[in-house]
Scaffold this motif. Structure first.
Motif, short mmCIF file in Angstrom:
data_model
loop_
_atom_site.label_atom_id
_atom_site.label_comp_id
_atom_site.label_asym_id
_atom_site.label_seq_id
_atom_site.Cartn_x
_atom_site.Cartn_y
_atom_site.Cartn_z
N ILE A 52 0.82 -1.22 0.00
CA ILE A 52 0.00 0.00 0.00
C ILE A 52 0.86 1.28 0.00
N ILE A 56 0.35 4.24 -2.65
CA ILE A 56 -0.04 5.61 -2.28
C ILE A 56 0.92 6.62 -2.92
N ILE A 68 -2.80 18.06 -13.20
CA ILE A 68 -2.19 19.26 -13.80
C ILE A 68 -2.50 19.32 -15.30
N PHE A 74 -9.34 20.19 -10.16
CA PHE A 74 -8.08 19.72 -9.58
C PHE A 74 -8.37 18.77 -8.41
N TYR A 89 -7.47 -2.26 -1.50
CA TYR A 89 -6.62 -2.65 -0.36
C TYR A 89 -7.43 -3.40 0.69
N LYS B 6 0.24 1.45 8.70
CA LYS B 6 -0.47 1.34 7.42
C LYS B 6 -1.81 2.05 7.48
N ASN B 7 -2.49 1.94 8.66
CA ASN B 7 -3.82 2.53 8.79
C ASN B 7 -3.77 4.05 8.68
N LEU B 9 -1.83 5.73 6.73
CA LEU B 9 -1.38 6.16 5.40
C LEU B 9 -2.44 6.99 4.68
N PHE B 10 -3.66 6.52 4.73
CA PHE B 10 -4.72 7.22 4.01
C PHE B 10 -5.01 8.57 4.66
N PHE B 13 -2.30 10.81 3.48
CA PHE B 13 -2.59 11.12 2.07
C PHE B 13 -3.68 12.19 1.97
N VAL B 16 -2.21 15.57 2.89
CA VAL B 16 -1.35 16.06 1.79
C VAL B 16 -2.22 16.52 0.61
N LEU B 17 -3.26 15.74 0.33
CA LEU B 17 -4.17 16.08 -0.78
C LEU B 17 -4.85 17.42 -0.51
N LEU B 20 -2.42 20.15 -0.99
CA LEU B 20 -2.14 20.33 -2.42
C LEU B 20 -3.26 21.12 -3.10
N VAL B 21 -4.51 20.76 -2.78
CA VAL B 21 -5.66 21.45 -3.37
C VAL B 21 -5.67 22.92 -2.93
N HIS B 24 -3.04 24.77 -4.76
CA HIS B 24 -3.48 24.95 -6.16
C HIS B 24 -4.48 26.09 -6.25
N GLU B 33 3.26 24.12 -12.16
CA GLU B 33 2.35 23.49 -13.12
C GLU B 33 2.62 24.01 -14.53
#
Lengths: 180, 270
Positions: A52, A56, A68, A74, A89, B6-7, B9-10, B13, B16-17, B20-21, B24, B33
């Protein structure tokens, strides 16, 4: 440390190459051929064989590049791929007991169906509920069928190549001497 | 040393997402970009041309049987045309008009920006498989929304619907929702609005029953209400849907270009 950075850089470059191929090359194909989703295939492949964490990282790089390049809102690709990877998963961890070709096929099918549904729902919602809801159109089911068939075909190819190279998943049998 | 479960991780993510948005949306990632798009554009254009070439070859092979049938049909049509000699003059006249249209840009001194097609992407608004086209020119090259897009032989193929700094999205005239103000080259100079029809043809609706529409009438842009100039060829009338008990009639228009073969387009900047 340097090795890790090198690996990350290599992964980012690979993701960029796959994203360009998906965005420009495959999108120009006619009919059923443009339903090949190499990003999805790569994601399931990485999740199945490398775990995983690697998946990711792949989603982060590949999804960002696609977002992009693309004119969808986005984070569209990041969201869809992350959701698909979560579903795949959970099924891989809780339901499937071995890493055979059949398990890989099942995961690919689930990934394809989840991808189709999640992307249609997101597009419908983010178009302000004003666009056509593609789940009710024949085109949606046709493209889902083509995408799944391509995924299964390429998955079989990838699986066999990887197994023959890696020798990690070759079946072996315990033999007792004197017993036929 | 922090070990990532592992749990978690999401969760990481998702954070971070979100970041990132946010970056942006506030434009912090825009230079990165734009640089990436600038580097990728030439490669994307070439890859699209290769893929499109494959598509054309595949299409030709697939259409072999259809072509044989087409030959039979054309033989009959030739016989029909021999009988109807008088119509040739009319066709010759139409040809002249078309040739004039092809020289439209140079005659009218319009500025045209030439762009390569980079990709095709699912259309936002429809679910019938219609796809928009993404080109490698954008706001930085003087493009803006609603400009007309021409094929390499001067026929209008779509209009700009979204612009970024260095790329733009174009709807093709066969895509539902891609509307153009149009006019028929008939006696009445019928005006109306064309709209895409299933990604295959174009439909011109809400034409009063009294207007006379004939098959093969040429349809051009009317130049009303937008940035698209008058006189660009859209296509030819291939079918007229007219019921005596209806207030309106509509015409099905056959486009003059094969949209699968498009690799280079020109955008008219008035």
């Amino acid at each position: 440390m340097i090795k890790s950075i090198g690996q990350l850089f290599f992964l980012a470059l690979s993701c960029l190459a796959i994203a360009i191929l998906q965005f420009s090359f495959i999108s120009s194909f006619p009919g059923a051929f443009n339903q090949i989703n190499i990003g999805l295939i790569a994601m399931v492949f990485i999740l199945f064989f490398f775990g995983i964490k690697s998946a990711i990282l792949f989603i982060f790089f590949f999804g960002s590049f696609m977002d992009i390049f693309s004119f969808q809102f986005f984070s569209f690709h990041l969201l869809v791929l992350a959701t698909v990877s979560l579903v795949v998963y959970l099924i891989l961890e809780n339901w499937l007991t071995n890493k055979s070709l059949y398990s890989f096929w099942v995961l690919c099918l689930i990934a394809s169906v989840t991808y189709g549904f999640i992307s249609s729902i997101l597009l419908f919602v983010f178009s302000g509920l004003g666009g056509g809801f593609s789940i009710f159109s024949l085109y949606f089911w046709q493209s889902l069928l083509y995408q799944s068939l391509w995924l299964l075909l390429v998955a079989s190819l990838f699986f066999n190549i990887f197994v023959s190279l890696a020798k990690r998943f070759k079946p072996f049998f315990l033999e007792k001497k004197g017993v036929i | 040393m922090i070990r990532i479960k592992k749990n978690n991780l999401f969760l990481i993510f998702t954070v971070v997402l979100g970041l990132l948005v946010f970056l942006h949306l506030v434009g912090a990632t825009r230079p990165l970009e734009n640089t990436l798009l600038f580097l990728v554009k030439p490669m994307s254009g070439s890859l699209y041309k290769w893929g499109s070439g494959f598509g054309s070859a595949y299409g030709e092979r697939r259409e072999r049987d259809a072509l044989l049938m087409e030959i039979d049909r054309l033989k009959k049509e030739v016989a029909y045309n021999v009988i109807n000699n008088s119509r040739w003059l009319e066709i010759e006249d139409e040809n002249k008009k078309l040739r004039n249209q092809l020289n439209f840009i140079s005659n009218n001194n319009f500025k045209a920006v030439v762009a390569n097609i980079m990709a095709k992407e699912a259309s936002f608004s429809v679910s019938d498989g219609s796809r928009d086209v993404i080109i490698d020119k954008g706001e930085g090259d003087g493009l803006r929304v609603d400009l007309g897009v021409l094929s390499d032989d001067g026929v209008i193929v779509g209009k700009v619907i979204e612009v970024n700094k260095s790329t733009s999205r174009i709807c093709l005239i066969t895509t539902p929702g891609c509307q153009l103000a149009a006019s028929l080259q008939n006696e009445d100079k019928t005006k109306g609005v064309t709209d895409g029809n299933l990604g295959l043809t174009i439909e011109m609706s809400y034409i009063p029953q009294l207007e006379k529409i004939s098959l093969n009438d040429t349809v051009i842009t009317s130049g009303l209400g937008g940035s698209i100039p008058r006189g660009l060829v859209i296509g030819r009338v291939s079918n007229v849907k007219s019921e005596s008990n209806e207030v309106w009639q509509s015409a099905i228009i056959e486009p003059l270009v094969d949209f699968n073969d498009l690799t280079v387009v020109s955008i008219i900047v008035p």
